[in-house]
Write an enzyme that holds these catalytic residues in place. Sequence first.
Site, mmCIF file in Angstrom:
data_model
loop_
_atom_site.group_PDB
_atom_site.id
_atom_site.type_symbol
_atom_site.label_atom_id
_atom_site.label_comp_id
_atom_site.label_asym_id
_atom_site.label_seq_id
_atom_site.Cartn_x
_atom_site.Cartn_y
_atom_site.Cartn_z
ATOM 1 N N ASP A 21 -20.418 -3.262 35.192
ATOM 2 C CA ASP A 21 -21.858 -3.222 35.461
ATOM 3 C C ASP A 21 -22.129 -4.033 36.713
ATOM 4 O O ASP A 21 -21.330 -4.903 37.096
ATOM 5 C CB ASP A 21 -22.651 -3.788 34.283
ATOM 6 C CG ASP A 21 -24.160 -3.646 34.483
ATOM 7 O OD1 ASP A 21 -24.607 -2.561 34.893
ATOM 8 O OD2 ASP A 21 -24.891 -4.615 34.238
ATOM 9 N N SER A 22 -23.275 -3.771 37.330
ATOM 10 C CA SER A 22 -23.658 -4.539 38.508
ATOM 11 C C SER A 22 -23.973 -5.983 38.153
ATOM 12 O O SER A 22 -23.969 -6.850 39.025
ATOM 13 C CB SER A 22 -24.882 -3.898 39.178
ATOM 14 O OG SER A 22 -25.974 -3.865 38.279
ATOM 15 N N CYS A 84 -23.552 1.010 33.622
ATOM 16 C CA CYS A 84 -24.681 0.756 34.517
ATOM 17 C C CYS A 84 -25.307 2.106 34.815
ATOM 18 O O CYS A 84 -24.630 3.008 35.325
ATOM 19 C CB CYS A 84 -24.188 0.089 35.802
ATOM 20 S SG CYS A 84 -25.421 -0.063 37.113
ATOM 21 N N GLU A 169 -32.823 -11.228 33.806
ATOM 22 C CA GLU A 169 -31.791 -12.059 34.426
ATOM 23 C C GLU A 169 -32.296 -13.462 34.758
ATOM 24 O O GLU A 169 -31.486 -14.370 34.973
ATOM 25 C CB GLU A 169 -31.224 -11.359 35.657
ATOM 26 C CG GLU A 169 -30.504 -10.066 35.290
ATOM 27 C CD GLU A 169 -29.390 -9.707 36.243
ATOM 28 O OE1 GLU A 169 -29.314 -10.299 37.328
ATOM 29 O OE2 GLU A 169 -28.578 -8.839 35.876
ATOM 30 N N CYS A 203 -31.688 1.637 31.230
ATOM 31 C CA CYS A 203 -31.066 0.493 31.884
ATOM 32 C C CYS A 203 -30.513 -0.400 30.790
ATOM 33 O O CYS A 203 -31.203 -0.660 29.788
ATOM 34 C CB CYS A 203 -32.075 -0.276 32.743
ATOM 35 S SG CYS A 203 -31.392 -1.797 33.469
ATOM 36 N N HIS A 205 -30.051 -3.477 30.648
ATOM 37 C CA HIS A 205 -30.740 -4.759 30.465
ATOM 38 C C HIS A 205 -31.868 -4.662 29.432
ATOM 39 O O HIS A 205 -32.246 -5.661 28.820
ATOM 40 C CB HIS A 205 -31.379 -5.242 31.776
ATOM 41 C CG HIS A 205 -30.422 -5.803 32.770
ATOM 42 N ND1 HIS A 205 -29.499 -5.036 33.439
ATOM 43 C CD2 HIS A 205 -30.255 -7.077 33.229
ATOM 44 C CE1 HIS A 205 -28.814 -5.806 34.273
ATOM 45 N NE2 HIS A 205 -29.252 -7.049 34.159
#
Length: 288
Positions: A21-22, A84, A169, A203, A205
């Site tokens: 993942d990024s 991702c 994040e 996504c 996240h």
Amino acid sequence: MTISDAIKATVGQPGPIGVFDSGYGGLTILRSLKQALPDADFIYLGDNARAPYGNRSFDLIYHFTLEAVRYLFAKGCQLIIIACNTASAKALRTIQQRDLPLLDASRRVLGVIRPTAEIVGELSKTGAIGLVGTPGTVASKSYDIEIEKLHPDLRLYSKACPMWVPLVENMESDSEGADYFVKRDLNDLFSKANDIDTLILGCTHYPLLIEKIRKYSPAGINILPQGDIVSSSLTDYLKRHPEIDTRITRGAVTDYITTEEPDKFSTLAAVFMGAPIKACRVHSLTDL
């Protein structure tokens, strides 16, 4: 030894499952994969130094993702999950069709978009699907393309949510700011159609915002985080492809690698994983 030499040295050899993942979001996929395949070995690679990918160009994301695939192949991975959505949308198909035959045609690189697109047709009663994702994922139209192929009668309504990843994040998932942006973006999405009954979290996240997403979504809506979808799809894939399954090492070991500061990564990754982890750092994905 160069990356290319290391890839050649690991052709046909058993190795861990790579998860890329990024940044941190792919850890929600890894967590589900570890639950579904508790004895499998994994390497998680987060390209945190260059995150987020969501607003970057197709060419740059393809370049970064190919570097990650080559790095994980050099580490012995025979199967990689691109965990991702942005990288799956902008790079996966090219890597599968153009690069994989040149690197090692016996290995596999899979993404998170197709398994998610496959399941929505079973869940929606109205035929109206909502999607929230990064600007890059939404602009790529990858979900539109996959859903159109698999379920041509469904209607997809999309909303780019550029603030959601930074909220996660920066550990602001429980803040008033998160309430503001989640409510604003979901109100905008649901205003596009009053019969949306299934919401794709496009996504990785976004599961960390799940309580606020539920709070500001219509009652009874199907909300689809991708972790369980991808893990179920991979379990089925391995049953159908024993030639790949037998090349996965099984010692229940997981290594965490980041391109940024490892202590910072370990602290936030523990929030995603629900347990302490210890990461190591690689300064460049072109070096072993």
